[in-house]
Design a protein around this motif. Structure first.
Motif, PDB file in Angstrom:
ATOM      1  N   SER A  79      39.826 -38.343   4.189  1.00 33.15           N
ATOM      2  CA  SER A  79      39.735 -39.784   4.417  1.00 33.15           C
ATOM      3  C   SER A  79      39.636 -40.101   5.904  1.00 33.15           C
ATOM      4  O   SER A  79      39.753 -39.207   6.747  1.00 33.15           O
ATOM      5  N   VAL A  80      39.429 -41.380   6.218  1.00 32.82           N
ATOM      6  CA  VAL A  80      39.202 -41.775   7.621  1.00 32.82           C
ATOM      7  C   VAL A  80      40.003 -43.034   7.940  1.00 32.82           C
ATOM      8  O   VAL A  80      40.355 -43.823   7.064  1.00 32.82           O
ATOM      9  N   LEU A  81      40.250 -43.223   9.241  1.00 35.68           N
ATOM     10  CA  LEU A  81      40.893 -44.440   9.699  1.00 35.68           C
ATOM     11  C   LEU A  81      40.428 -44.767  11.102  1.00 35.68           C
ATOM     12  O   LEU A  81      39.883 -43.905  11.807  1.00 35.68           O
ATOM     13  N   GLN A  82      40.619 -46.019  11.493  1.00 33.62           N
ATOM     14  CA  GLN A  82      40.304 -46.460  12.846  1.00 33.62           C
ATOM     15  C   GLN A  82      41.476 -47.287  13.347  1.00 33.62           C
ATOM     16  O   GLN A  82      41.912 -48.235  12.689  1.00 33.62           O
ATOM     17  N   LEU A  83      41.993 -46.910  14.515  1.00 36.67           N
ATOM     18  CA  LEU A  83      43.107 -47.627  15.121  1.00 36.67           C
ATOM     19  C   LEU A  83      42.581 -48.670  16.104  1.00 36.67           C
ATOM     20  O   LEU A  83      41.560 -48.454  16.765  1.00 36.67           O
ATOM     21  N   ILE A 113      49.466 -54.916  26.130  1.00 35.75           N
ATOM     22  CA  ILE A 113      49.249 -54.726  24.693  1.00 35.75           C
ATOM     23  C   ILE A 113      50.131 -55.696  23.925  1.00 35.75           C
ATOM     24  O   ILE A 113      51.333 -55.805  24.177  1.00 35.75           O
ATOM     25  N   VAL A 114      49.527 -56.418  22.982  1.00 37.49           N
ATOM     26  CA  VAL A 114      50.259 -57.428  22.211  1.00 37.49           C
ATOM     27  C   VAL A 114      50.149 -57.217  20.695  1.00 37.49           C
ATOM     28  O   VAL A 114      50.683 -57.993  19.910  1.00 37.49           O
ATOM     29  N   GLY A 115      49.452 -56.163  20.276  1.00 43.70           N
ATOM     30  CA  GLY A 115      49.342 -55.906  18.849  1.00 43.70           C
ATOM     31  C   GLY A 115      48.638 -54.607  18.548  1.00 43.70           C
ATOM     32  O   GLY A 115      47.949 -54.037  19.415  1.00 43.70           O
ATOM     33  N   ARG A 116      48.813 -54.121  17.321  1.00 46.04           N
ATOM     34  CA  ARG A 116      48.136 -52.900  16.887  1.00 46.04           C
ATOM     35  C   ARG A 116      47.935 -52.954  15.380  1.00 46.04           C
ATOM     36  O   ARG A 116      48.649 -53.675  14.660  1.00 46.04           O
ATOM     37  N   VAL A 117      46.958 -52.205  14.889  1.00 47.53           N
ATOM     38  CA  VAL A 117      46.734 -52.097  13.455  1.00 47.53           C
ATOM     39  C   VAL A 117      45.825 -50.902  13.198  1.00 47.53           C
ATOM     40  O   VAL A 117      45.095 -50.456  14.102  1.00 47.53           O
ATOM     41  N   ALA A 118      45.866 -50.382  11.975  1.00 44.01           N
ATOM     42  CA  ALA A 118      44.963 -49.307  11.554  1.00 44.01           C
ATOM     43  C   ALA A 118      44.165 -49.767  10.351  1.00 44.01           C
ATOM     44  O   ALA A 118      44.717 -50.350   9.414  1.00 44.01           O
ATOM     45  N   GLY A 131      47.365 -50.627   7.941  1.00 46.68           N
ATOM     46  CA  GLY A 131      48.697 -50.094   8.153  1.00 46.68           C
ATOM     47  C   GLY A 131      49.045 -50.087   9.617  1.00 46.68           C
ATOM     48  O   GLY A 131      48.248 -50.519  10.463  1.00 46.68           O
ATOM     49  N   PHE A 132      50.250 -49.607   9.932  1.00 48.29           N
ATOM     50  CA  PHE A 132      50.725 -49.516  11.317  1.00 48.29           C
ATOM     51  C   PHE A 132      50.552 -50.855  12.039  1.00 48.29           C
ATOM     52  O   PHE A 132      50.185 -50.899  13.205  1.00 48.29           O
ATOM     53  N   PHE A 133      50.829 -51.932  11.303  1.00 47.16           N
ATOM     54  CA  PHE A 133      50.644 -53.266  11.862  1.00 47.16           C
ATOM     55  C   PHE A 133      51.890 -53.721  12.605  1.00 47.16           C
ATOM     56  O   PHE A 133      52.982 -53.742  12.058  1.00 47.16           O
TER      57      PHE A 133
END
Length: 373
Positions: A53-57, A66-71, A90-92
């Motif tokens: 599978s694949v993901l993009q951060l 930096i004020v936020g993150r998500v995958a 995810g990883f929100f």
């Protein structure tokens, strides 16, 4: 000036992993993830997820901060097994700013849509086999081992973007002062009845851990296959998890049911390692974190029941009751103050009623959201 950038460098990956430490620095309930574990999880070639599978951060910036993150996550095994076209996020983590959250999710939705996904579901950190759910009730204490935590305002951030509840997951609490030995007394009676049918309950054999783990994977993949959003773990994924769990597993809390030598069910509880991780700054084991980990492990006074399942054909025979009753007695013998059973699907009537019958209290609620793309 606000912007969102894809994570492409090692420096950005480090910033992605470390962002929650700054966001939650004043929150007494926050527990940092181990840096090395998060890095391996998110790095192709390190974790078996990336083989199929694949993901993009993504990172959100306001100026240089930096004020936020998500995958954005495309789990091909999930879609193949469930015959769906789902995408996940995810990883929100995000500051309390609807615009930043919307910018992050815009990138997620565009990326998933381009990959052919029809729905976005989350928060799910790869699949329901890993950390998942948004905390929506129970903000007054730290999460137990391998459970998520977030600020309360996350609920509003997600729902303002049109994400709707898909399902809730419940965490139940057993407190030592409310101990009732009725489940244990009942489990002893049931155990004798099971033994007459050649069904025995025993602790895991750590000396034969590799073979035991292989059998556990077969049970896991068959006992949980009808759970919402379930995807079987590959042999490499289960081995990866089993290797980590071996570092903390206590045979008294990992029980196996066998019928004439064939494994038919198991229950697993692990010490609440989060009690130690809270004291390890930024999740770094070096230079001093490893000593804190070793010194404080003996002071852990809570456990989390993370898995309990029996294969079809052996359910409703009382095996689950023996698992719970035996484990609860061991908690008492080891002077544990609290045990958590999590997570349980809100629509799993049998499990929820069984826990309520044992005087367990639902004290945390997690939610998985969805939105059509």
């Amino acid at each position: 000036m606000k912007k969102v950038l894809p994570v492409e460098t090692k420096q950005q990956l480090k910033a992605f992993i470390d962002f929650p430490h700054a966001l939650y620095k004043d929150d007494p309930h926050y527990v940092p993830e181990l840096y090395i574990a998060q890095k391996d999880l998110l790095t192709p070639g390190k974790h078996p997820f990336h083989e199929h599978s694949v993901l993009q951060l993504y990172l959100a910036y306001q100026g240089n901060k930096i004020v936020g993150r998500v995958a954005a996550i495309l789990n091909n095994n999930h879609n193949a097994f469930n015959n769906t076209q789902d995408g996940f996020f995810g990883f929100f983590d995000c500051v309390d700013d609807g615009e930043v959250a919307a910018m992050l999710f815009s990138e997620v939705q565009q990326w998933l849509y381009a990959k052919g996904a029809k729905t976005v579901i989350g928060p799910v950190n790869f699949s329901t086999n890993e950390t998942c759910g948004l905390l929506v009730e129970g903000f007054d204490s730290s999460p137990m081992a391998m459970m998520p935590y977030n600020y309360k305002y996350y609920i509003q951030l997600l729902e303002k973007m049109g994400l709707q509840k898909k399902v809730d997951l419940l965490a139940y609490q057993f407190l030592a002062q409310n101990y009732n030995d009725k489940p244990y007394r009942l489990s002893k009676v049931i155990r004798k009845r099971l033994e007459q049918k050649d069904i025995i309950i025993r602790p895991i054999n750590l000396k034969n851990y590799k073979q035991e783990a292989a059998s556990l994977r077969e049970i896991y993949n068959s006992a949980w296959d009808k759970n919402l959003g379930f995807v079987p773990m590959t042999p490499k994924e289960f081995d990866y998890l089993a290797k980590d769990l071996k570092l903390v597993v206590d045979p008294d809390f990992c029980l196996i049911a066998e019928h004439k030598g064939k494994m038919i069910g198991f229950s697993l509880a692990i010490p609440d390692i989060n009690q130690v991780l809270k004291k390890i700054r930024k999740g770094r084991l070096l230079p001093t974190g490893i000593f804190k980990l070793l010194l404080l492990r003996k002071k852990i006074n809570a456990v989390r029941i993370i898995a309990l399942g029996v294969v079809e054909g052996y359910r409703k025979m009382g095996i689950e009751a023996v698992f719970y009753g035996t484990a609860m007695q061991k908690y008492r013998e080891k002077n544990m103050k609290m045990a958590e059973a999590s997570w349980i699907l809100e629509n799993n009537v049998m499990m929820n009623q069984g826990l309520l019958n044992m005087d367990a209290k639902p004290y945390k609620r997690y939610r998985i959201y969805e939105k059509a793309l």
